[in-house]
Structures are given as C-alpha cells and as structure tokens.
Design an enzyme around this catalytic site. Structure first.
Site, PDB file in Angstrom:
ATOM      1  CG  PHE A 255       9.156  88.817 102.471  1.00 31.71           C
ATOM      2  CD1 PHE A 255       9.496  87.846 101.501  1.00 31.71           C
ATOM      3  CD2 PHE A 255       8.112  88.526 103.454  1.00 31.71           C
ATOM      4  CE1 PHE A 255       8.496  87.062 100.891  1.00 31.71           C
ATOM      5  CE2 PHE A 255       7.221  87.258 102.826  1.00 31.71           C
ATOM      6  CZ  PHE A 255       7.322  86.874 101.795  1.00 31.71           C
ATOM      7  N   GLY A 263      12.821  82.443  94.056  1.00 26.88           N
ATOM      8  CA  GLY A 263      12.616  81.788  92.977  1.00 26.88           C
ATOM      9  C   GLY A 263      11.019  81.260  92.861  1.00 26.88           C
ATOM     10  CB  CYS A 266       4.600  83.474  92.561  1.00 25.26           C
ATOM     11  SG  CYS A 266       3.241  82.488  92.622  1.00 25.26           S
TER      12      CYS A 266
END
Length: 428
Positions: A255, A263, A266
């Site tokens: 990440f 988007g 969740c």
C-alpha cells in the site's frame, strides 16, 4: 454443515460459493429473482476471478439459490451478507439489512434448538445492539435460542476467492462459547493445511476491527499520496522514495503505491461511516477526515497536470480505466467518476475505455463515448488520463502514436512512456 447465506451480492455470492467449496451444503437467499436464476445457472452475478468456476462446480449439488427463507430453520448457521450503503451524511443505511435480519428472525421464531445468525455485513459497533439484535428479536418473537455473532469480511474485489481461501486472519465475534465453537466448525476446513490466526472476541469489537482495518489502509494510501504530491512538487520520484521507505519493517512495502486515490465499495463507505459514528459521540476524527480530503483532491491534481499541456475545452480526451481497481467491473466510488465529471465541466469531449466496466459506467454517464479498445480510445485524442492500472495498459506503445497530440497523464504508474509523448506521472 448446512449454511444459509442471506444476500447474493458481491460478498454473499463469494462466501456462498467458497463455503460450498469447503464441503458445506449452502442455500443462498436473495429477493432478486434474476440473481437467483443466474446463480442456479452456475453463473456469477458479479465479475470476480474464479467465482464462475466455483459456481459451475457446486451449483445443483452443494449450492442452490432461492428467494425463500424456508431453509433457514433447517440450517446450522445463517450469514447475513446484505449491503450497507452510505447515507448523505456518511453514516450507514441499515434499512435493508434490518429487514433481512427481521425476516431471518421470523424464519427462526419456532426453532427449538440453538441457531447462530452471523452478521457478515460491515456495520458500526453500536448498530449491533441498537438495530440488528432488535430486528432479529422482533422477527423471532423473543426466541432465546437465536444468537447473534459477527464475522467481518476482508475480501478484496478482484481477489475475493483467493482472500477467502487464504485469509490473513479470521475474526469471530460471539457472546457464548457455543457460538464461538460453531464459527470454528464452519471455518475448520480452512485450517486443514495451514494455521490461520483466529481472533475470538465479542461482536462489537469484531465490527470495530473491520473498520479499523480499512481506515488504517485508506489512511496509509492517503499519506502516501500526500507524500507523493510533495515529491512531485520537488521534482522527485515518489516511487523511488517509497521503495526505500518500504524496507522499514515497521511500515512494509504494501500500500505504498501513490496515485489517483482509493475507491470501491469498502474504503470510502467504511471511512465515512466510522467518521460519522465518531462524530455522533462528539469526537472529531481529524486524521480520518484528512485522509478523505487528500483522496478527494487527487483527481483534481491529475487534471491540473493535463491542463498544463492541453486546452481541455473542446479537446478530445481519452479516459483509460473506469473500474475502481483492476480485475473487477465495480465502478462504485471509482476515481474515474470525478475525473469524467470535471472533464465535462471543462468542456472536454470524452472517450472512455475499460476491459469490463463500460456497461455500468454507461449507466452513470450515457452521453460520453465508449471505445471498443484502448487503441480506439486513443485515436485522434488531444490527451489521455490513465485511471485504472489494468495490465493491458502497460503493453500500450504504438497506440499512443495515433493520438492527435500525445499527452498522457498517468494516475497509476502503468504506462511505459516514450520519448515521443508528453508524459506526466501524478506523483513522479
């Protein structure tokens, strides 16, 4: 075991098929006749890698779909997998889930042995006691044999089947040893060849774990994007910076890819919901609010780079990628949506392409042009923006030569720029 799954959307269909693959008998229940028919034909109502294969293998044998709740009292455990969309203020809308919970309770009103109803839907911790438990209790007419549990899902669209089979953790929120043992029995086949960490806790804590998990990841992406924006201003490559940062085992390399933002179904919904729930208690979650703000600004920054090189008013602009991420046709909260809206405001003529998500986006934007391929989308354009990092965009090369003016703004670091194009990376 016999498992009933209420709701056959993205989560419900995935877990129903995966439970069947684990050897359970599964009855999927949904109010939509078309979805039920699609599942019973062995086809997935959503685009998700591996799901069609599971349905084809198990429908008619271990898996059936129906609109009736008749199978619920005969099953060993029931999972509620109903969507919880956002209200205008960011809080979650529990209307449909509460109705399904009450209907499940009604089906269990006369059951004389214990039955576990497990919430798979993402709900805020207070809503378990304030909404879901009363709905089930009202339907079941106070039947004390019905218990409630929480088993949050951590399935990523595009890899949901793989995530189910190889989870990094299982979270069981229950109020009794019996209920905990029942959930352990459901997931026991996953432990055959590996040791999956299991978190045994209460339902409210289990619900909070899901929100904390997604809020942390969303905030991490927004922090990386914020740092990436700073790198861009300094003329530095954010990816080179983050490759070094990711070597720190306290941070890890996951990440750390900066770009046009997060988007999907969740992160936006969950961060908004836990933020709204926090405000109801009088607490202002400043870090989460900042994460949302950074994410909301990224599409505008991408278009600022485009307008440095192209007079967008009247120009033909290609938008490559419409799904919120690769390997799915889901456009919910896709970064392509604000980009298209802003391009329309600027007077651009838009031509869009995505391998699988053009039909749902056409329902949202019926007046823009859709191309049959990336090459067709690029032909004759004055600029292009890359919004989704589909692998096929990495193979584009000569296709950019067909642009009227080869200006490419890459929001995902997927394009290999040539010397013939004007190339801008969003954070590099």
């Amino acid at each position: 075991m016999h498992i009933t799954v209420i709701g056959s959307g993205y989560v419900g269909t995935t877990i129903a098929a995966c439970f069947a693959d684990l050897g359970h008998k599964v009855t999927a229940i949904d109010i939509d006749d078309d979805i039920v028919a699609t599942i019973n034909e062995g086809e997935a109502p959503i685009d998700e890698p591996g799901l069609d294969d599971l349905l084809e293998a198990h429908v008619g044998d271990r898996l059936t779909a129906t609109t009736s709740y008749d199978a619920v009292p005969d099953s060993d455990v029931t999972f509620l997998a109903i969507g919880t969309p956002s209200n205008a203020d960011g809080s979650i809308d529990l209307t449909t889930l509460a109705a399904a919970a009450e209907a499940t309770g009604e089906a269990l009103a006369d059951k004389t042995d214990r039955h576990l109803v497990v919430v798979k839907s993402t709900i805020t911790p207070p809503s378990i006691a304030s909404t879901i438990e009363p709905a089930i209790d009202a339907g079941a007419d106070g039947n004390e044999n019905v218990e409630i549990g929480m088993n949050p899902e951590f399935l990523r669209e595009g890899s949901a089947v793989e995530d189910f089979v190889n989870p990094d953790k299982l979270v069981f929120g229950t109020n009794s040893e019996w209920a905990s043992n029942r959930l352990h029995d459901v997931f026991e086949p996953l432990q055959d060849d590996r040791s999956v960490p299991i978190v045994d806790t209460d339902p409210a804590t289990a619900a909070m774990i899901k929100y904390a998990n997604n809020a942390f990841l969303a905030s991490k992406i927004s922090l990386v994007n914020d740092l990436g924006n700073i790198c861009k201003e300094f003329g530095l490559d954010a990816y080179e910076v983050m490759d070094a940062v990711g070597l720190d085992d306290r941070i890890s390399e996951r990440f750390l890819r900066s770009g046009v933002g997060w988007g999907g179904s969740c992160f936006p919904k969950d961060v908004a919901a836990i933020t709204a729930a926090a405000r109801e208690t009088g607490y202002e979650p400043a870090v989460l609010e900042a994460a949302i703000d950074v994410n909301d600004r990224q599409p505008g920054r991408l278009l600022d780079l485009l307008t440095k090189h192209v007079d967008v008013d009247g120009a033909r602009i290609a938008v490559l990628g419409l799904a919120f991420k690769p390997q799915t046709d889901d456009i919910r909260n896709s970064r392509a949506i604000p980009i298209i809206e802003q391009l329309q405001d600027l007077g651009a003529e838009i031509v869009a392409y995505d391998p699988v998500a053009m039909d749902p986006m056409c329902n949202r934007f019926p007046d823009i042009e859709y191309a049959a391929s990336a090459a067709e989308a690029l032909e004759g354009t004055h600029g292009a923006v890359v919004v989704t990092d589909w692998d096929e965009f990495a193979t584009l090369n000569d296709e950019f030569d067909e642009m009227e003016t080869p200006v490419v703004v890459d929001g995902r670091r997927i394009v290999d720029p040539s010397t013939e194009m004007t190339y801008e990376g969003l954070t590099w």
